[in-house]
Design an enzyme around this catalytic site. Structure first.
Site, PDB file in Angstrom:
ATOM      1  N   GLY A  87       0.829  -1.207   0.000  1.00 30.02           N
ATOM      2  CA  GLY A  87       0.000   0.000   0.000  1.00 30.02           C
ATOM      3  C   GLY A  87       0.858   1.250   0.000  1.00 30.02           C
ATOM      4  CB  SER A  88       0.128   4.683   1.101  1.00 24.70           C
ATOM      5  OG  SER A  88      -1.012   4.775   0.286  1.00 24.70           O
ATOM      6  CB  THR A  89       4.197   1.490   3.735  1.00 23.23           C
ATOM      7  OG1 THR A  89       3.974   0.256   3.051  1.00 23.23           O
ATOM      8  CG2 THR A  89       3.239   1.585   4.910  1.00 23.23           C
ATOM      9  CE  LYS A 146       0.814   6.956  -2.162  1.00 23.04           C
ATOM     10  NZ  LYS A 146      -0.412   7.365  -1.475  1.00 23.04           N
TER      11      LYS A 146
END
Lengths: 474, 414
Positions: free
Chosen positions: A216-218, A220
């Site tokens: 997921g966004s981790t 990024k």
């Protein structure tokens, strides 16, 4: 005749060579193959180990402060019983050794089997001394890097949830806590073996090292690292977020379809804007993103004493895949340990230390340290400058009024983190939070995953906060 | 000469003390079930001393080292056999006694080995005897341990191939003494391939390898022709590859060698257990009685070297290899000093077959080369191998004694 004599001498040379090659091979075998053979998983077929196991009082497993976690006692009938004093919290890390029941072994019990059986001092003088002093009957004690108090706290926080917590020291790689839930009580293995092994919730699986989740966004963090390393000009991009983007006709929405409006890189990171990172990712290109992901070890198996699953990072094929990958969706699958290490790279000036669970092994009778783990570098995915830049972004995630990780704030301590809300085909999104603190001089890095938990900032961040707080105020 | 005997008796004293200490320990470790066992055990050192004394008396110029070295090897065998299969101890001691008897007989018989060469139709007789013995098991044989290479007479098991080895060497020496041209070498090649083929059918790959390789080496000795050697080994490689695809048992052996982990509970169980034993022993061994060599299958015969490595360490194993090295060295010396080419070929052939066998089985159990089931001469349990190994060394002693005595007579004339 003289030719014949010469040839007979050659024959002698051939046989001399054959005989000495036997001696050379035997020596090679004992020097290089022997340990591999004894520790290999095939040693279940080695009845010697089983015999030895029955005769030797297996060593204890203790936490970093010397609190006993597992010990063996002799029952009235002369057989040994293994007692796990903090059963469910440590079940997957410590594992079990049930070779004598033909049931295999896992975890620390497997990794340090020979130490626990007192078989490491294969030096004949050590063995002789043990024999003379009557010390042959007791195994060595294994001290873990894990802090029992922290482990218990993490387990309490995770109880009733599915998921994993990994906490480690980013400067050394020492693992401070590693919890996987739901868990089981290893003291009941004798009675409930079948039930535990076949549990539909896979309680034996160590989700921290073997559970594979979309990051997921981790992820990024890694997209940003690629931007800062390969195309720093993209860092100055400004973008107007409408709450979705269309890539090759596919509409990809932000979480909850929120339109973030006009944003620069910093703000996009704080609010975890998917549209922004997709635009950035498309400009960055597959090659750069892949290269950085590999640098973080996202296509590898993280080296650890216990079993770890191989992270899965397929090569990016097409624009849609690139868009999904830039925000940690798509086909990528990583273990919580991997993401804890990604956070630790930012914390530790770009260097990931090799994680480890065993602090040292001690001969309980003499007190002598037999083995000791020392910190080693594992990967260096980014430079100190890039690490510092990402660090200030991660501080913003927790401390900016708009940040998604505000629930991780701790008064008096600067926490740096990144939330993740990983869409998956099994229901509600997985809640992620990776963090480290204190940001100025990091002592702990944490990764928390709650399966189908919902928003990372709401579910996972508070767990990480409590763990960091407890550790720093110890 | 006196110095010579003195060194010999000193070595023999060491052999004696090793025996006494080892069996004192073993009898304390595991009390023998019958008093007979103790008497027979005590008979062994007595036997060795009698043999030694007789040898010095009868063959003052003979290869006394053979007695000392075989005494050491047989005693190591006895120690391990009592560890893993105590019921076989007495039988083995009897075989050793018979073996020493045959050693003396062979020594006298082959002191004047000229008759072997002069025998009319000799080479036909030898080859028919050898092939007959080898084929016999194909028709009347019993399959034991996967190979059909045993004959039974009233409960006594005999491996005719062991006797065939010696006869075949006599044949080779006789044949190669005179027939060295291409045509005859090709005929010999055909015979050898035939013999190797019969062994392959009997699933006795070890023997196939021994007979074939010995022939190639002997051809090299008389022709110095490296082309023959190269084509010999080339054909062996082709044959090996063919056998790999044709015979299931060959494939299993080779696969087990390449990857012993593919089927540990099944096909590769033996070799893996052997490796576990050697690994358990380390350099210095677990100590006599402290290991578990009984976990290795067929440990008393084929795998006895692994058992020795477990309890005496590879240092013990290396000691055994070095003893074979010295025997090989003495054998080569006999060949070098033989008074004619036939004697030299005979001695070289005998010691080649012997040394190759040692290499094959030790290399096999330590996974240096693919495992083929042959016995470790003088150490493994087994009557046929034991008596024929003694017979082989007896022949070498005879060749040596004949030579030396002739020298002495020659010197005396002047």
């Amino acid at each position: 005749m003289s030719n014949l004599k010469r040839n007979i001498k050659i024959l002698f040379g051939i046989f001399a060579l054959l005989f000495f090659s036997l001696i050379a091979y035997l020596t090679y075998f004992q020097l290089y193959e022997r340990d591999k053979l004894i520790t290999s998983s095939y040693s279940v077929y080695n009845r010697r180990l089983i015999e030895q196991e029955k005769k030797i009082l297996r060593g204890s497993i203790l936490d970093r402060n010397g609190i006993v976690l597992a010990k063996s006692v002799i029952e009235a009938d002369g057989t040994q019983k293994r007692i796990y004093l903090d059963g469910p919290a440590f079940a997957q890390v410590i594992g079990y050794s049930r070779r004598i029941y033909q049931q295999g072994s896992t975890g620390i019990e497997k990794a340090y089997d020979r130490e626990l059986l007192g078989m490491v001092g294969s030096d004949p003088m050590v063995l002789l001394r043990k024999l003379i002093l009557g010390k042959g009957q007791i195994g060595d004690n294994v001290y873990l890097t894990i802090d029992k108090a922290l482990q218990d706290l993490a387990y309490r926080e995770m109880e009733g949830k599915k998921g994993a917590v990994v906490a480690l020291n980013p400067k050394t790689g020492e693992i401070l806590a590693m919890v996987s839930t739901p868990s089981y009580d290893p003291n009941l293995l004798d009675r409930d073996w079948e039930k535990i092994m076949t549990s539909p919730e896979h309680v034996v699986l160590n989700r921290a090292t073997q559970g594979l989740y979309p990051p997921g966004s981790t992820f990024k963090i890694i997209t940003t690292a690629a931007v800062l390393t390969y195309m720093p000009e993209l860092f100055k991009e400004v973008y107007d977020c409408k709450g979705y983007v269309v890539v090759d006709g596919n509409k990809i929405s932000d979480f909850g379809g929120i339109a973030h409006g006009k944003e620069n890189f910093e703000r996009a990171f704080y609010v975890s804007c998917n549209s922004f990172f997709i635009e950035i990712g498309l400009k960055l290109g597959s090659d750069n993103l892949e290269k950085m992901a590999y640098a973080f070890g996202l296509n590898q198996r993280v080296p650890l004493e216990i079993d770890t699953a191989k992270n899965y990072f397929p090569s990016i094929d097409g624009k849609v895949a690139l868009a999904e990958t830039s925000i940690g969706q798509g086909k990528i699958l990583v273990t919580p340990l991997t993401m804890a290490l990604a956070a630790s790279a930012v914390a530790n000036d770009g260097v990931i230390m090799k994680p480890y669970l065993m602090k040292y092994v001690v001969d309980p009778l003499s007190g002598a340290v037999i083995e000791r783990n020392t910190p080693n570098k594992y990967l260096t995915p980014i430079t100190k400058e890039v690490a510092d830049a990402i660090k200030s972004l991660m501080i913003g995630v927790v401390n900016n009024p708009e940040g998604t990780g505000r629930l991780a704030q701790i008064p008096g301590i600067t926490v740096a983190g990144k939330t993740g809300t990983a869409e998956n085909p099994f229901g509600a999104p997985h809640a992620w939070f990776v963090a480290f603190a204190p940001a100025e001089n990091p002592e702990i890095a944490v990764a928390v995953v709650v399966e189908n938990g919902g928003e990372g900032g709401k579910v996972a961040a508070p767990i990480a906060r409590d763990i960091i707080k407890a550790y720093l105020s110890r | 000469m006196d110095e010579y005997v003195k060194t010999g008796s000193k070595a023999l004293k060491d052999v004696f003390w090793i025996f006494v200490i080892a069996f004192a320990l073993l009898f304390m470790h595991r009390r023998p079930e019958e008093a007979n066992t103790i008497y027979y055990t005590l008979a062994f050192p007595v036997l060795i001393f009698i043999v030694y004394y007789l040898h010095v008396r009868l063959f003052p110029l003979g290869e006394i080292q053979f007695v000392i070295l075989t005494a050491f090897l047989t005693e190591m065998g006895l120690i391990m056999i009592y560890r893993v299969a105590p019921e076989l101890l007495v039988k083995q001691i009897i075989w050793i006694a018979i073996g020493f008897g045959l050693y003396f007989i062979a020594s006298y018989l082959f002191k004047h080995y000229g008759w072997l060469y002069n025998l009319k139709y000799g080479e036909y007789i030898y080859i028919f005897l050898a092939v007959g013995l080898i084929i016999s098991t194909l028709f009347f044989g019993k399959e034991i341990g996967g190979a059909k290479n045993w004959l039974t007479f009233d409960g006594i098991y005999v491996q005719p191939a062991e006797a065939a080895k010696v006869i075949y060497i006599i044949f080779l020496a006789r044949y190669l003494k005179d027939k060295r041209d291409l045509k005859n070498i090709l005929i010999l090649g055909a015979i050898t391939i035939g013999i190797a083929g019969i062994f392959a059918l009997e699933k006795d790959l070890g023997m196939a390898f021994l007979f074939y390789t010995t022939t190639v080496l002997m051809v090299f000795l008389v022709t110095s022709n490296l082309f023959y050697v190269a084509s010999g080994f080339g054909l062996m490689a082709i044959g090996g590859i063919l056998a790999y695809f044709l015979f299931w048992h060959v494939r299993v052996r080779i696969e087990a060698w390449l990857n012993p982990w593919m089927d540990v509970p099944g096909k590769t169980y033996q070799i893996v257990q052997s490796l576990f034993a050697i690994a358990a022993g380390g350099f210095f061994g677990t100590g006599l009685g402290m290991g578990h060599p009984e976990y290795i299958p067929v440990v008393a015969s084929d795998f006895i070297f692994s058992a020795i490595c477990e309890e005496f360490g590879i240092l013990g194993g290396i000691a055994i290899i070095l003893v074979y090295f010295v025997i090989m060295y003495r054998g080569i010396k006999v060949a070098l000093e033989a008074r004619d080419e036939f004697g030299a070929l005979l001695a070289a052939g005998l010691i080649s077959m012997f040394s190759l066998q040692v290499f094959t089985i030790i290399g096999g159990v330590i996974k240096f080369i693919p495992l083929t089931g042959v016995t470790l001469p003088f150490v493994s349990y087994g009557g046929s191998s034991m008596v024929m190994s003694f017979f082989t060394l007896g022949m070498l002693n005879g060749i040596s004694v004949g030579e030396e005595e002739e020298d002495v007579q020659f010197e005396a004339q002047y």
